[in-house]
Design an enzyme around this catalytic site. Sequence first.
Site, PDB file in Angstrom:
ATOM      1  N   LEU A   3     -35.796-129.166  51.790  1.00  0.00           N
ATOM      2  CA  LEU A   3     -35.725-130.172  52.845  1.00  0.00           C
ATOM      3  C   LEU A   3     -34.595-129.768  53.780  1.00  0.00           C
ATOM      4  O   LEU A   3     -33.580-129.209  53.336  1.00  0.00           O
ATOM      5  CB  LEU A   3     -35.440-131.559  52.266  1.00  0.00           C
ATOM      6  N   ASP A   4     -34.742-130.053  55.079  1.00  0.00           N
ATOM      7  CA  ASP A   4     -33.645-129.811  56.014  1.00  0.00           C
ATOM      8  C   ASP A   4     -32.375-130.491  55.513  1.00  0.00           C
ATOM      9  O   ASP A   4     -32.447-131.546  54.864  1.00  0.00           O
ATOM     10  CB  ASP A   4     -33.984-130.376  57.397  1.00  0.00           C
ATOM     11  N   GLN A   5     -31.256-129.925  55.871  1.00  0.00           N
ATOM     12  CA  GLN A   5     -29.968-130.512  55.480  1.00  0.00           C
ATOM     13  C   GLN A   5     -29.890-131.993  55.838  1.00  0.00           C
ATOM     14  O   GLN A   5     -29.412-132.808  55.057  1.00  0.00           O
ATOM     15  CB  GLN A   5     -28.828-129.759  56.172  1.00  0.00           C
TER      16      GLN A   5
END
Length: 557
Positions: free
Chosen positions: A404-406
């Site tokens: 997942l994106d940060q």
Amino acid sequence: MTNKNRFISFKEDIEEIKLPTLFNFPFYYQAHEIVKVAAEQVQEYLITQKDWKHNFGLNQNDTGLIIGKMFGVLVVQNEKNELGFLAAYSGKLADSNEHDYFVPPVFDMLTKDGFYRAEEKIVMSLNTQVEEIESNTEYQNIKKYFESQSEVAKAEIEKAKIELREQKKQRKIRRNEASTSLSETDFEILKEELKDESLKQQYFFKKLKKQWKENLEDSEKKYKKFAEKITALKIERRQRSNQLQQRLFDNYKFLNAEGNHKSLQTIFGQELNITPPAGAGECAAPKLLHYAYKNNLKPIALGEFWWGQSPKSEIRKHKIFYPSCRNKCEPILGFMLQGLEVEENPMLNNPAEGKKLEIFYEDEYLLLVNKPAEFLSVPGRKIKDSVQTRIQKKYPNSVPVHRLDQSTSGLLIIARDRDSYNHLQKQFIKRTVNKRYVAVLDGILKEKTGLIDLPLRVDLDNRPHQLVCYEHGKNAQTKYEVLEIKDGKTRVHFFPLTGRTHQLRVHAAHQNGLNAPIIGDDLYGKKTNCLHLHAEYLEFIHPHTKERVSFFVEAEF
């Protein structure tokens, strides 16, 4: 309007605004209040000015090519301790480098009597000469005749070669058959006949080649006479263009706070061993800082905002502040900020510090974590703290199956052994994992459901931003469903059919997508307390039981 010293006084009372103690880090920031006031004053000027015309795509009555622009403001203090600001734009505005309201370029290559204009005329003249020769009727006829006849010659010679090979093959067959059926004397006679036959065929083949060479000789000479002149002109044009480019690189010389100079050629060519990218030094930030240093103005705070319609590929929203670009500006500003007290790079701070990692589900083969927002899935180049590193302290063989994106929160699957990882990964590759995200968008959607189909690739000039690109982009598709519309915002479910970097964020924000950025999106919209994007639901086949399992975690927003 005439403003030759380019120092602009604030119209609004700014006495109550507390100034920043450090200059803001230009590649990741939230605009300071005093920067916002300066930007609003520039925006008022853009709306009311009559000095020039440029089509930003904001007025239907404007004509000409629509080109939105990045503008910048630099709050400064002069030698009398008076606060004001400087304004600039990136590139050219209204087809000019110079406007009284804005600071001038670091080097104006468009100066009427400058070397660039003079050399540009010569290069343009070479272009004209090439075009005149290439459009010459005699040249076109000779070229057409020579190329067509060369193709005919090539075909005939190739056909003759094939026949030679076939005849040689037949002679070999005849010789082999005769070696057992003829007497020694008759066999010797046959070999002589076959040899003569071979020599005759080779003779006629050479004659054919010679005839074609003679037939083409005259037209080839005429064609080469034109072609050599074109080649010579193109070589001269290329050499002059390269020399002109190098001269430009040497003339773009930037000041820093310590009073030192460096050219584009030094910054990129000598220190980074790369060619300066197109447009380097023409962005607003370098212009502003260079002018401030040159005129003994102390930089206080910087901000850059977009004005106008967004480009087709990247995402730029009208009036929104954006950080300086990485590819062109980072090397330049890295030098120009030397001597200024600048905030530390916030991207070097560990965003996960002080945050707990919740294990939502666990068994012998896998576990699911509810990843908080601003928490890396895997170690980064500078920051190692991540879901992976924390989980591996307890389970050394574990590894995230996806990412997942940060900034995105939600469910993340961790495999506890290699077999489980391979089984789960295959499901992601084959797209049999059902994923659902919930997001809140800054805007109202007209359609209740739909499919967004915009191919994506990384912005090479400004990583990690992504661009919509139909030429080089990878297929990216997202289904969406509206859940609620309230206070000018839309709550949606996203169902990504592919898994590209920043896919949901770009598909939400892009003008050809939903044209409504996700709330809190610091890359494609406005930064707030957090990105309102959460991976709330996952459904997949368990790697051991082979049963279909599902998990749901509600978003905190």
